[in-house]
Design a protein around this motif. Sequence first.
Motif, mmCIF file in Angstrom:
data_model
loop_
_atom_site.group_PDB
_atom_site.id
_atom_site.type_symbol
_atom_site.label_atom_id
_atom_site.label_comp_id
_atom_site.label_asym_id
_atom_site.label_seq_id
_atom_site.Cartn_x
_atom_site.Cartn_y
_atom_site.Cartn_z
ATOM 1 N N LEU A 61 3.605 12.739 12.461
ATOM 2 C CA LEU A 61 3.289 11.837 13.348
ATOM 3 C C LEU A 61 3.534 10.450 13.433
ATOM 4 N N GLY A 62 3.887 9.523 13.936
ATOM 5 C CA GLY A 62 4.209 8.112 14.212
ATOM 6 C C GLY A 62 3.101 7.271 14.525
ATOM 7 N N LEU A 63 2.621 6.669 13.713
ATOM 8 C CA LEU A 63 1.565 5.448 14.032
ATOM 9 C C LEU A 63 2.176 4.460 14.083
ATOM 10 N N ASP A 64 1.654 2.990 14.858
ATOM 11 C CA ASP A 64 1.343 1.838 14.358
ATOM 12 C C ASP A 64 0.576 1.084 13.105
ATOM 13 N N ARG A 65 1.282 0.495 12.349
ATOM 14 C CA ARG A 65 0.386 0.146 11.152
ATOM 15 C C ARG A 65 0.485 -1.576 10.860
ATOM 16 N N ALA A 66 0.254 -2.375 11.563
ATOM 17 C CA ALA A 66 -0.457 -3.848 11.370
ATOM 18 C C ALA A 66 1.173 -3.361 12.108
#
Length: 561
Positions: A470-475
Amino acid sequence: MYRYDDFDAAFVAERNRQFRAQVERRIDGSLTEEEFKPLRLMNGLYLQLHAYMLRVAIPYGTLRSAQMTQLAYIADKWDKGYGHFTTRQNIQYNWPKLRDIPDMLDALAEVEMHAIQTSGNTIRNVTADHFAGAAEDEVADPRPVAELIRQWSTDHPEFQFMPRKFKIAVTGSPNDRAVTAAHDIGIRIVERDGEIGYQVLVGGGLGRTPMIGKVISDFVSGDDLLPYLEAIVSVWNVLGRRDNKFKSRIKITVHEHGIDAIRDLVEERFAEVKPLFSGVDQEMLAAITAQFAAPEFRQAPTDAYDAAYESDPTFRAWADTNLFAHRADGYAIAQISLKAHGETPGDATSEQMRVMADLAERFGHDELRISHEQNVVLPHVHKSDLPEVHKILKAHRLATANIGLVSDIIACPGMDYCALATARSIPIAQQIATRFDELKIEHEIGDLKIKISGCINACGHHHVGHIGILGLDRAGVENYQVTLGGDHTETASLGERTGPGFSADEIVGAVETIVETYMSERESAEETFIQTYRRVGMAPFKAALYPEKAKADAEARANAA
């Protein structure tokens, strides 16, 4: 295969005429984008990151060669020469111009296709086992039932503005290839005391709150299926939450009320709606079923297949990996991989579409299927024709022998196209596939499903991947969470998160570590990844992925002792 009658043709033509007028009003400014949005969604048109995207329905994944040829024509004339096959057995065009959409829809109608209800808060394209009507393990062909559901749900006056989208899948085999447990309604054809009926599941779904569907009825008779489905959707349409779109799917309704309470409400509603059908649904089903008669399978020797299998290692590898047992003697189900190493999963060029259409016409009884795993299937090929089929596929980069292997990756479009995505999916899939092609160990690894989503909406089915990403945006930085142990089959399960996520530069190495751990833990070459995982659990994989934490934990245990 189902063919349109006069009503179908007139219905689609009228919908296209209406939408053409709506598009003209959007272009001349009479409609704002906000006013246009619900109208375009009813006709499968999205506004993506860079352009509009048209999603075309391929009901239960079934195509004739003429339809595939027309899809190629549309790709060339109004897009960029390719299409993207999806996990709902649809095809998407990512670069059409708004003014061309009505012409594209008219071109689809010429071959009995459309984009109706491929989006919006309604019942979406009905999917089915991609081996339907061909598989050796099949109880009954699920496509007639899927077509009946399609006709019932299309423009259903009660179900056009529901709390959220609604997805239905049907399988005719005890070996579930249609991911029924991850659908709002999953239907499994079963046999009990000599009678064919349906086990019905409700409340499955992925996204931000993944859930495995629950059995609402072990056996619904053929006479009762459609009114029973109407009762389920009707109950949810009343109970489903409209105050929060993240809690509006039927899985949340089932979770909040409990399966027993939902079952009681459905049975009550079923008693009300059953008399309204008056057997009309069964008359329709009988007429539909007649159109799905099996082709005339020919009797012929398989010497050419046997000779090629013995003499050509490349053909043998393809046959061992990409063929599936057919119910007719001398035939095989041939799976065409759209996952050549380094390519975009699910993409096919117009040239490749034409090649596949030609193969279906010449060797495959004029049938093609789209799988939820973003590949294409020739369901009926005589074994004597397979060497020639393989030769042609190989010449067009369609003969990769990797069905079910580590590079046969499901991936959503991710941040390359989707406005909702928070990370890239396609480049990660390409890098993983390329890496394992370099290692030359795919066949040694065996059956392993990797599924990648670029956001929590889970269009890449990562929750039910043996390895889910699962690709997410972290900052502002892409971060990839990993889950292990998911399963989309009849033994469905949701994956378990390994721990902290990995950067884009780390994720390929993390997958390699997981695979290495599996190969060291398995008891034999025949033990699959999911079997090994269920035997040994998460611990050895977590220790390998996070060695520093494993070391610290070991030291803490030693100090405590």
